[in-house]
Design a protein around this motif. Structure first.
Motif, mmCIF file in Angstrom:
data_model
loop_
_atom_site.group_PDB
_atom_site.id
_atom_site.type_symbol
_atom_site.label_atom_id
_atom_site.label_comp_id
_atom_site.label_asym_id
_atom_site.label_seq_id
_atom_site.Cartn_x
_atom_site.Cartn_y
_atom_site.Cartn_z
ATOM 1 N N THR A 1 40.445 -28.929 4.741
ATOM 2 C CA THR A 1 41.545 -29.627 4.053
ATOM 3 C C THR A 1 42.266 -28.828 3.358
ATOM 4 O O THR A 1 41.881 -28.376 2.347
ATOM 5 C CB THR A 1 41.032 -30.924 3.436
ATOM 6 N N ASP B 1 51.399 -36.298 10.184
ATOM 7 C CA ASP B 1 51.115 -37.411 10.873
ATOM 8 C C ASP B 1 50.540 -38.406 9.583
ATOM 9 O O ASP B 1 50.678 -38.221 8.550
ATOM 10 C CB ASP B 1 50.256 -37.371 11.925
ATOM 11 N N SER B 2 49.893 -39.520 10.063
ATOM 12 C CA SER B 2 49.441 -40.692 9.077
ATOM 13 C C SER B 2 48.344 -39.982 8.214
ATOM 14 O O SER B 2 48.107 -40.443 7.180
ATOM 15 C CB SER B 2 49.077 -41.765 9.744
ATOM 16 N N ARG B 3 47.756 -39.092 8.587
ATOM 17 C CA ARG B 3 46.642 -38.337 7.816
ATOM 18 C C ARG B 3 46.992 -37.264 6.985
ATOM 19 O O ARG B 3 46.237 -36.948 6.284
ATOM 20 C CB ARG B 3 45.482 -37.891 8.881
ATOM 21 N N GLY B 4 48.083 -36.905 7.088
ATOM 22 C CA GLY B 4 48.687 -35.912 6.070
ATOM 23 C C GLY B 4 49.380 -34.670 6.922
ATOM 24 O O GLY B 4 50.108 -34.783 7.782
ATOM 25 N N THR B 5 48.973 -33.485 6.098
ATOM 26 C CA THR B 5 49.846 -32.141 6.495
ATOM 27 C C THR B 5 48.665 -31.380 7.331
ATOM 28 O O THR B 5 47.725 -31.492 6.832
ATOM 29 C CB THR B 5 50.282 -31.472 5.297
ATOM 30 N N HIS B 6 49.124 -31.137 8.529
ATOM 31 C CA HIS B 6 48.112 -30.394 9.132
ATOM 32 C C HIS B 6 48.842 -28.958 9.517
ATOM 33 O O HIS B 6 50.307 -28.565 9.724
ATOM 34 C CB HIS B 6 48.153 -31.002 10.577
ATOM 35 N N ASN C 1 43.893 -28.740 0.216
ATOM 36 C CA ASN C 1 43.914 -29.431 -1.039
ATOM 37 C C ASN C 1 44.197 -28.469 -2.287
ATOM 38 O O ASN C 1 43.795 -28.974 -3.640
ATOM 39 C CB ASN C 1 42.786 -30.134 -1.333
#
Length: 343
Positions: A337, A307-312, A339
């Protein structure tokens, strides 16, 4: 909710679904009983002791009568796992391979009910379906043919023509393309995008090296048996893949890694990445979480999304803080997160 129909002769697990023409097309991992006319009631067949009380379950009561659901015995004459891990062929009621089976909802309700459409859609353990960006088609990821395998339907449809990573059309016995004939153990499979033995993982030995509990890998000299250190790697065995494709084509495959033939059964999450879905893939050397960041037996059954916040990612935890017992309690974990790599 309906979900997939429970069928002891055709048990299913996992799966992934897409909406087409107002109906959900659901691919689930499955096993098929050896004799097609045979039925099997898994609640009663194995002689569970203490018994599971289906009548109480139907009334919304405790079918375990206050007992620990995980503490039970079975009829030794029917137990297919007498040694705990290895199956006894004489007691195995099912065909030797696992299959992806295709189901379809009777309406637009994702809860179902569902009806079976193709029992042997593809030979694999589980599936993850994801659409490619910019309407470039539908991908199906599975653990198949000695690695993680991706196949592609350019039309974006389950009933479309499917191709392998090299653009070759799959054998027409796959994906329900030939309804009058089923595939079998000898039907040609597409090549994986990531082959386990070629990337430092161990797999069951074959040919002259085959034997109970023996694992092999491939190096510059060919296939050889894995040594103890290699079998103790956190990702000696890789399974349960999940997929996400970023708008720029960057493709991430996460997976569950475990040691081979070890008393350490902890399940750790690894990750592969590639510039496009065809590969080649690079593996992160370490799990994305260290052992202090999850509980008990580890993490499995992965699913990823964007989504707009990244990978989940959502996972099935093997934590034991939510199991049966008087000391039931709940812990809340802070979100982590991912990373370890920048995509």
């Amino acid at each position: 909710a309906h979900g997939l129909p429970m069928n002891g002769a055709h048990p299913t697990w996992g799966g992934s679904a897409v909406l087409e023409d107002g109906k959900w097309k659901f691919l689930a991992g499955s096993k098929l009983i050896s004799q097609s006319s045979q039925t099997l009631d898994p609640i009663t067949y194995f002689g569970r002791n203490p018994v599971y009380d289906s009548a109480k379950q139907a009334l919304g009561q405790d079918p375990f009568d206050g007992n620990d659901p995980w503490a039970f015995g079975v009829d030794a004459s029917k137990d297919p796992f007498p040694s705990g891990n290895e199956i006894d062929p004489a007691k195995d009621l099912f065909q030797p391979k696992t299959w992806l089976s295709l189901y379809e909802s009777v309406s637009s309700d994702p809860a179902g009910p569902y009806v079976e459409k193709v029992s042997k859609w593809f030979r694999a353990f589980r599936a993850d379906l994801k659409m490619l960006p910019n309407n470039q088609g539908l991908l199906c990821l599975s653990n198949a043919n000695g690695g993680f395998t991706l196949i592609h339907s350019p039309s974006g449809r389950i009933d479309g023509t499917w191709f392998d990573k090299d653009g070759n059309m799959l054998d027409t016995l796959w994906t329900g393309s030939t309804p009058s004939q089923e595939p079998d153990a000898n039907t040609p499979m597409p090549p994986p995008v990531y082959k386990f033995m070629d990337n430092g993982h161990c797999g069951p030995c074959f040919g002259s090296l085959a034997g109970p509990g023996k694992y092999c890998m491939r190096d510059s000299n060919g296939v050889r048996e894995c040594d103890r250190a290699e079998k103790d790697n956190w990702d000696c065995k890789a399974a349960d893949p999940a997929l996400v494709v970023h708008p720029n084509g960057t493709t991430i495959i996460s997976f569950r890694g475990t040691q081979c033939n070890s008393t350490d059964h902890k399940e750790r999450v690894g990750m592969l990445f590639a510039p496009n879905w065809q590969g080649p893939y690079t593996k992160l050397p370490d799990p994305i979480l260290d052992d202090s960041q999850f509980m008990d037996g580890g993490l499995e059954d992965l699913f990823m999304w964007l989504d707009s916040r990244g990978t989940h990612m959502v996972v099935h935890s093997q934590a034991q803080d939510h199991t049966h017992g008087a000391n039931f309690h709940h812990r809340r974990r802070s979100p982590k997160t991912i990373n370890k790599a920048k995509f």
